[in-house]
Design a protein around this motif. Structure first.
Motif, mmCIF file in Angstrom:
data_model
loop_
_atom_site.group_PDB
_atom_site.id
_atom_site.type_symbol
_atom_site.label_atom_id
_atom_site.label_comp_id
_atom_site.label_asym_id
_atom_site.label_seq_id
_atom_site.Cartn_x
_atom_site.Cartn_y
_atom_site.Cartn_z
ATOM 1 N N VAL A 107 0.909 -0.892 0.128
ATOM 2 C CA VAL A 107 0.108 -0.121 0.150
ATOM 3 C C VAL A 107 1.131 1.593 -0.365
ATOM 4 O O VAL A 107 2.296 1.402 1.093
ATOM 5 C CB VAL A 107 -0.663 0.183 1.441
ATOM 6 C CG1 VAL A 107 -1.415 1.260 1.444
ATOM 7 C CG2 VAL A 107 -2.337 -0.880 1.424
ATOM 8 N N PRO A 127 -2.220 -0.378 -4.395
ATOM 9 C CA PRO A 127 -3.303 0.396 -3.938
ATOM 10 C C PRO A 127 -2.977 1.671 -2.984
ATOM 11 O O PRO A 127 -1.716 1.227 -2.701
ATOM 12 C CB PRO A 127 -3.985 -0.717 -3.343
ATOM 13 C CG PRO A 127 -3.812 -2.123 -3.237
ATOM 14 C CD PRO A 127 -2.769 -1.658 -3.920
ATOM 15 N N HIS A 177 -9.783 4.196 -2.208
ATOM 16 C CA HIS A 177 -9.396 3.254 -1.296
ATOM 17 C C HIS A 177 -10.014 3.431 0.022
ATOM 18 O O HIS A 177 -10.563 2.114 1.383
ATOM 19 C CB HIS A 177 -8.240 1.613 -1.732
ATOM 20 C CG HIS A 177 -8.150 2.166 -3.200
ATOM 21 N ND1 HIS A 177 -8.371 0.943 -4.101
ATOM 22 C CD2 HIS A 177 -7.291 2.933 -3.902
ATOM 23 C CE1 HIS A 177 -7.889 1.300 -5.114
ATOM 24 N NE2 HIS A 177 -7.462 2.346 -5.322
ATOM 25 N N GLY A 391 -6.743 -6.079 -0.318
ATOM 26 C CA GLY A 391 -6.233 -5.910 -1.851
ATOM 27 C C GLY A 391 -5.508 -7.217 -1.807
ATOM 28 O O GLY A 391 -5.923 -7.964 -3.167
#
Length: 399
Positions: A107, A127, A177, A391
């Protein structure tokens, strides 16, 4: 174990909240790295052992980024975007790209003002979460300025075409997200932005490197203590205001003392038994011992004061500060004054009110309770772990 890459601007108030979240993630066994245009500043705030990927980018207050002190309102906002935020995004993008490819984060955690973080993550298919270290974007602050809003949208489109995915649609200030808002809906107000991905986690307050040399024995416990600070980015405009604060406190020396933060040395008066003038302070431990704060309504200073239940006198200068000042006044946790025109008499009256009228302290304590219940860095770290898990599930379903 997961990997998180924090992309931050070279701004103390934007790095400090992320430091708390990064420390929480590290404590849970995850790996953390940083991308920043000022590695020295990052290492000083996050710790010398931090993994930092250096990026190019302008430093606030230097070169073309020196903002004329008289700029206010839409013109100040335009200057911020044209001379700092957009150039910072363009300059950081290659370094962020290299960091993502080398570190391989699960991330990317991108500060709202480090636009390259979200744009590069979207382009590379990683993400990403937004780290929102000011709550100003969570109100419709540009509703009355549609032309300014359209201009910013156009600038973001140009940035996406240059450093992001031209086919992308996400606003780099708001990840689709996860958005970590370091405030609470109660404090932002009844019109606070909401959405499935927005999580109000409260302020991220974490221990900072110890600052030696502060004269703690100077404080007189028999008098109320006031902290006066304009943050790290407003030294160019603070001389008159700090002088009025100095006079307001001196006229109440029988019952009040003040610590004035003066990093640029704009005050000519010497420190004495009533007013301590210093270039910097250990703000978090000092807030445990003060009774009121006078500040520019910077989001971090406001949240740190209210985290300790301390009421405020706020004098916003520009950028997000008028919005944050409105939140303070709206919550009843302080009094708003006019930075450019307030007098020592008016400041004294405002200080008397926040110190002695019980409503302001009661409101500050109410906000304190809400801030601490929201979870701060602990809640933010958990939300980031959830994003990694989502994810992983999506990747498994896709395969």
């Amino acid at each position: 174990m997961s990997r998180f890459l924090f992309v931050v601007p070279p701004l103390v108030g934007h790095i400090n909240p992320a430091v708390g979240v990064a420390a929480e993630l590290t404590g849970r066994g995850h790996e953390v790295a940083w991308a920043c245009a000022d590695p020295g500043l990052l290492l000083r705030l996050a710790g010398e052992t931090s993994v930092v990927f250096s990026c190019d980018g302008p430093v606030p207050g230097e070169g073309d980024g020196v903002r004329p002190p008289e700029l206010r309102g839409p013109e100040a906002l335009k200057f911020l975007w044209e001379r700092f935020l957009a150039p910072l995004a363009e300059a950081m993008a290659p370094g962020v790209t290299a960091a993502v490819r080398e570190f391989g984060p699960d991330v990317v955690v991108a500060d709202q003002q480090a636009l390259a973080g979200g744009l590069v993550a979207e382009r590379l298919g990683v993400p990403w979460a937004t780290s929102a270290t000011t709550s100003a974007e969570f109100t419709d602050v540009l509703a009355g300025m549609p032309k300014v809003a359209d201009w910013i949208d156009g600038l973001l489109s140009e940035l996406r075409a240059g450093i992001g995915d031209p086919a992308g649609t996400a606003d780099p200030r708001f990840s689709p997200h996860l958005v970590l808002a370091f405030s609470t809906r109660e404090f932002v107000g009844p019109d606070a932005r909401t959405g499935e991905q927005i999580r109000y986690v409260g302020p991220s307050i974490a221990a900072r490197p110890a600052q030696a040399g502060f004269p703690w024995d100077w404080l007189d416990p028999s008098r109320a203590t006031v902290l006066v600070t304009l943050g790290t980015a407003n030294t160019d405009v603070g001389a008159r205001f700090l002088g009025e604060c100095h006079e307001a406190v001196r006229s109440r020396a029988d019952r009040m003392q003040a610590v004035i933060v003066d990093p640029a040395g704009v005050l000519t008066a010497a420190a004495d038994k009533d007013v301590l003038i210093v270039p910097s302070v250990p703000q978090l431990p000092l807030l445990e011992r003060v009774d009121a704060v006078v500040c520019h309504a910077g989001h971090n200073t406001v949240c740190e004061a209210l985290w300790h239940g301390v009421p405020l006198v706020v004098a916003p200068i520009r950028d997000d500060q008028p919005v944050v000042a409105g939140q303070v006044a709206g919550a009843g946790a302080g009094i708003r004054v006019r930075f450019g025109r307030v007098t020592a008499v008016q400041l004294g009256e405002a200080l008397d009110a926040v110190l002695h009228e019980p409503g302001h302290r009661a409101a500050a304590l109410r906000i304190r309770t809400g801030f601490r219940a929201a979870g701060g860095a602990t809640a933010a770290a958990s939300r980031l772990e959830e994003l990694v898990a989502r994810g992983s599930v999506m990747n498994e379903e896709a395969s």
